[in-house]
Motif scaffolding. Sequence first.
Motif, PDB file in Angstrom:
ATOM      1  N   GLY A   1      15.516   2.706  -8.212  1.00 54.36           N
ATOM      2  CA  GLY A   1      16.058   4.040  -8.455  1.00 54.36           C
ATOM      3  C   GLY A   1      17.374   3.952  -9.201  1.00 54.36           C
ATOM      4  N   ARG A   2      18.205   4.963  -9.009  1.00 54.78           N
ATOM      5  CA  ARG A   2      19.461   5.089  -9.746  1.00 54.78           C
ATOM      6  C   ARG A   2      20.352   3.850  -9.620  1.00 54.78           C
ATOM      7  N   LEU A   3      20.545   3.348  -8.402  1.00 56.31           N
ATOM      8  CA  LEU A   3      21.396   2.173  -8.225  1.00 56.31           C
ATOM      9  C   LEU A   3      20.825   0.952  -8.936  1.00 56.31           C
ATOM     10  N   SER A   4      19.512   0.799  -8.893  1.00 54.62           N
ATOM     11  CA  SER A   4      18.864  -0.328  -9.578  1.00 54.62           C
ATOM     12  C   SER A   4      19.120  -0.256 -11.074  1.00 54.62           C
ATOM     13  N   VAL A   5      18.920   0.932 -11.649  1.00 57.69           N
ATOM     14  CA  VAL A   5      19.096   1.115 -13.092  1.00 57.69           C
ATOM     15  C   VAL A   5      20.545   0.847 -13.481  1.00 57.69           C
ATOM     16  N   LEU A   6      21.496   1.449 -12.769  1.00 65.56           N
ATOM     17  CA  LEU A   6      22.908   1.249 -13.094  1.00 65.56           C
ATOM     18  C   LEU A   6      23.310  -0.220 -12.989  1.00 65.56           C
ATOM     19  N   ALA A   7      22.912  -0.865 -11.916  1.00 66.26           N
ATOM     20  CA  ALA A   7      23.312  -2.256 -11.706  1.00 66.26           C
ATOM     21  C   ALA A   7      22.660  -3.187 -12.714  1.00 66.26           C
ATOM     22  N   GLN A   8      21.414  -2.971 -13.024  1.00 73.88           N
ATOM     23  CA  GLN A   8      20.688  -3.909 -13.870  1.00 73.88           C
ATOM     24  C   GLN A   8      20.850  -3.634 -15.360  1.00 73.88           C
ATOM     25  N   TRP A   9      21.363  -2.464 -15.723  1.00 73.22           N
ATOM     26  CA  TRP A   9      21.608  -2.137 -17.122  1.00 73.22           C
ATOM     27  C   TRP A   9      22.766  -2.954 -17.674  1.00 73.22           C
ATOM     28  N   ARG A  10      23.819  -3.112 -16.881  1.00 67.25           N
ATOM     29  CA  ARG A  10      25.036  -3.751 -17.354  1.00 67.25           C
ATOM     30  C   ARG A  10      25.410  -5.026 -16.603  1.00 67.25           C
ATOM     31  N   SER A  11      24.568  -5.486 -15.722  1.00 65.07           N
ATOM     32  CA  SER A  11      24.927  -6.655 -14.924  1.00 65.07           C
ATOM     33  C   SER A  11      23.685  -7.340 -14.386  1.00 65.07           C
ATOM     34  N   ARG A  12      23.924  -8.466 -13.754  1.00 66.18           N
ATOM     35  CA  ARG A  12      22.862  -9.196 -13.070  1.00 66.18           C
ATOM     36  C   ARG A  12      23.207  -9.238 -11.588  1.00 66.18           C
ATOM     37  N   PRO A  13      22.567  -8.371 -10.797  1.00 63.97           N
ATOM     38  CA  PRO A  13      22.829  -8.385  -9.358  1.00 63.97           C
ATOM     39  C   PRO A  13      21.839  -9.286  -8.616  1.00 63.97           C
ATOM     40  N   LYS A  14      22.311  -9.895  -7.554  1.00 64.66           N
ATOM     41  CA  LYS A  14      21.413 -10.661  -6.676  1.00 64.66           C
ATOM     42  C   LYS A  14      21.943 -10.587  -5.260  1.00 64.66           C
ATOM     43  N   ILE A  15      21.041 -10.680  -4.312  1.00 63.24           N
ATOM     44  CA  ILE A  15      21.453 -10.751  -2.906  1.00 63.24           C
ATOM     45  C   ILE A  15      21.835 -12.195  -2.636  1.00 63.24           C
ATOM     46  N   ALA A  16      23.089 -12.402  -2.249  1.00 63.33           N
ATOM     47  CA  ALA A  16      23.604 -13.742  -2.013  1.00 63.33           C
ATOM     48  C   ALA A  16      23.448 -14.178  -0.559  1.00 63.33           C
ATOM     49  N   LEU A  17      23.558 -13.221   0.372  1.00 62.60           N
ATOM     50  CA  LEU A  17      23.469 -13.527   1.804  1.00 62.60           C
ATOM     51  C   LEU A  17      22.891 -12.342   2.558  1.00 62.60           C
ATOM     52  N   ASP A  18      22.045 -12.611   3.522  1.00 58.47           N
ATOM     53  CA  ASP A  18      21.597 -11.597   4.476  1.00 58.47           C
ATOM     54  C   ASP A  18      22.369 -11.811   5.767  1.00 58.47           C
ATOM     55  N   LEU A  19      22.804 -10.715   6.379  1.00 57.13           N
ATOM     56  CA  LEU A  19      23.590 -10.810   7.603  1.00 57.13           C
ATOM     57  C   LEU A  19      22.971  -9.959   8.697  1.00 57.13           C
ATOM     58  N   PRO A  20      22.596 -10.569   9.805  1.00 59.68           N
ATOM     59  CA  PRO A  20      22.038  -9.793  10.908  1.00 59.68           C
ATOM     60  C   PRO A  20      23.138  -9.044  11.648  1.00 59.68           C
TER      61      PRO A  20
END
Length: 191
Positions: A139-158
């Motif tokens: 959605g919107r956050l995906s488009v904004l983040a991936q248009w101008r940057s390379r996002p990745k999940i670095a850590l999952d925290l329980p």
Amino acid sequence: MDLQLLDKIARVPGNLDGAAVYEVGAGPGGLTRALLKAGARVTAVERDDRALPALAQIADAAAGRLRVVADDAMVIDERALIGEPAHIVSNLPYNIGTALLVRWLTTDPWLPWWSSLTLMFQKEVAQRIVATPGSNAYGRLSVLAQWRSRPKIALDLPPKAFTPPPKVSSAVVHIVPIAPVLDVSMQAVEA
């Protein structure tokens, strides 16, 4: 307050020795300590007066490498406050995290004043940031983040990584800016 986990988060953006780091919502300073330990020069913004005495103690021991700003991150001009380049590393307050992320991703001109974002979000928000086209989370956050940057999940925290444990899981997202593939105005992307 898990020191090993905090050190892990501070390592996500890479070498911080001598680097300028902006932290929003420093709270009692757990992540702040890890960033200082990594060699960063930290500007920490904290709105909650109850956290300021603990941050003042850390600042006293940090030999000039910690500046605490008692203010609302939503109204601060971070670029003027920090300078550039800077890393933004933060366990963002969930109620303003998305708004700050959108602000940082819609900075003009692009490339931004920040070198990287290392941000903790509720896990479902993190999954929306990195979601692929066609997935339910895209959605919107995906488009904004991936248009101008390379996002990745670095850590999952329980939830048990926090005291007190929240009712939701969290994730740390690392975002590095890139030159956009298409030269499109922000207004066109937001439409």
